[in-house]
Design a protein around this motif. Structure first.
Motif, PDB file in Angstrom:
ATOM      1  N   CYS A 182      -1.520  -2.422  -6.763  1.00  0.00           N
ATOM      2  CA  CYS A 182      -1.190  -1.199  -6.046  1.00  0.00           C
ATOM      3  C   CYS A 182      -0.831  -0.439  -7.177  1.00  0.00           C
ATOM      4  O   CYS A 182      -0.389  -0.630  -8.295  1.00  0.00           O
ATOM      5  N   THR A 210      -4.441  -0.252  -3.988  1.00  0.00           N
ATOM      6  CA  THR A 210      -3.579   0.424  -2.861  1.00  0.00           C
ATOM      7  C   THR A 210      -2.585   1.480  -3.429  1.00  0.00           C
ATOM      8  O   THR A 210      -2.027   1.064  -4.406  1.00  0.00           O
ATOM      9  N   SER A 223      -5.170  10.319  -0.894  1.00  0.00           N
ATOM     10  CA  SER A 223      -6.320  10.167  -0.023  1.00  0.00           C
ATOM     11  C   SER A 223      -7.462  11.250  -0.442  1.00  0.00           C
ATOM     12  O   SER A 223      -8.818  11.058  -0.230  1.00  0.00           O
ATOM     13  N   GLN A 228      -8.492   4.663  -0.406  1.00  0.00           N
ATOM     14  CA  GLN A 228      -8.983   4.311   0.912  1.00  0.00           C
ATOM     15  C   GLN A 228      -7.714   4.126   1.556  1.00  0.00           C
ATOM     16  O   GLN A 228      -7.459   3.944   2.652  1.00  0.00           O
ATOM     17  N   ARG A 229      -6.836   3.196   0.928  1.00  0.00           N
ATOM     18  CA  ARG A 229      -5.690   2.443   1.425  1.00  0.00           C
ATOM     19  C   ARG A 229      -4.429   3.221   0.714  1.00  0.00           C
ATOM     20  O   ARG A 229      -4.198   3.122  -0.412  1.00  0.00           O
ATOM     21  N   ALA A 248       2.917  -3.922   1.394  1.00  0.00           N
ATOM     22  CA  ALA A 248       1.433  -3.643   1.471  1.00  0.00           C
ATOM     23  C   ALA A 248       0.389  -4.803   1.195  1.00  0.00           C
ATOM     24  O   ALA A 248      -0.501  -5.073   2.065  1.00  0.00           O
TER      25      ALA A 248
END
Length: 252
Positions: A182, A210, A223, A228-229, A248
């Motif tokens: 992440c 993420t 974004s 994408q996440r 997540a």
């Protein structure tokens, strides 16, 4: 003695050099490791001109500090002392805690820890003059919003973010990372500086992580920049970012 288990996942931290320890501890509490990418170092100002501007800013009835580093640098220039009728505001809980350590017991931070949260505080909504203690380019949205309200902003830049080259070994680790990861995102400027230095393979690896954003604004920026996440932690504090990352990824 048995070897320690490798981390189940990694948190990529974009904080300043020497500012990753809290993020490392927060990730470790959830079984994660840290991959630090530092795009700058923090350099407090010590010159008389900066001291003079800070002294003027501190005479405002409402004071806003934008980071723990701003509190530390200001306290090194001028002793901070609470006075009746003066409001001491912080952009987040970490900055408020730094103010309390500096002797300001009634420092306040909004529950929404960003510029929009600060702007909604009653003390700031009613202010006609605000002392903003920060770094160059820091909290531009806040200063612009206050000026649009007709509020006089007395700005004191008390430290600088000095860009530095990314660690080659850290970039190589990122490019070769084969564990879930992440990105802890608490600064648009830091993210853009990092992206500007990464080779294509490392940039792809970072975008495959993420993005855990400290605010909805930063989530939208991630974004727009190709993530994408994206999830929101609702806070720039290491515990919040690491906790949201662990949730997540679901490391178990």
């Amino acid at each position: 003695m048995p070897a320690s288990r490798p981390p189940a996942w990694y948190l990529v931290s974009l904080r300043a050099q020497g500012e990753h320890a809290a993020m490392r501890r927060a990730a470790a509490r959830h079984g994660g490791g840290l991959l630090p990418l530092s795009p700058w170092r923090l350099q407090p100002r010590h010159d008389e001109a900066s001291r003079g501007r800070l002294e003027v800013a501190l005479r405002a009835p409402v004071l806003v500090f934008t980071s723990p580093a701003a509190v530390r640098a200001a306290a090194a220039l001028v002793p901070l002392a609470a006075q009746p009728g003066r409001h001491w505001l912080a952009v987040g809980a970490g900055t408020a805690a730094a103010l309390r350590r500096a002797g300001i017991a009634d420092a306040r931070a909004p529950s929404r820890m960003d510029s929009e949260g600060l702007l909604a505080l009653p003390a700031l909504a009613a202010a006609t003059r605000v002392g903003l203690v920060t770094a160059p380019e820091g909290r531009g949205l806040l200063a612009a919003a206050l000026a649009a309200r007709g509020t006089e902003v007395v700005r004191a830049d008390v430290y600088d973010r000095v860009p530095v080259p990314l660690s080659g070994s850290a970039v190589a680790r990122l490019a070769a990372l084969d564990a879930p990861a992440c990105l802890a995102l608490s600064s648009e400027q830091a993210l853009r500086l990092v992206l500007g230095q990464l080779p294509p393979d490392a940039a792809r690896a970072l975008r495959s992580a993420t993005a855990v954003a400290a605010s909805e604004r930063l989530a939208a920026i991630a974004s727009d920049l190709g993530w994408q996440r994206v999830v929101s932690a609702g806070s720039p504090r290491p515990a919040a970012l690491a906790g949201a990352a662990a949730s997540a990824l679901g490391p178990g």
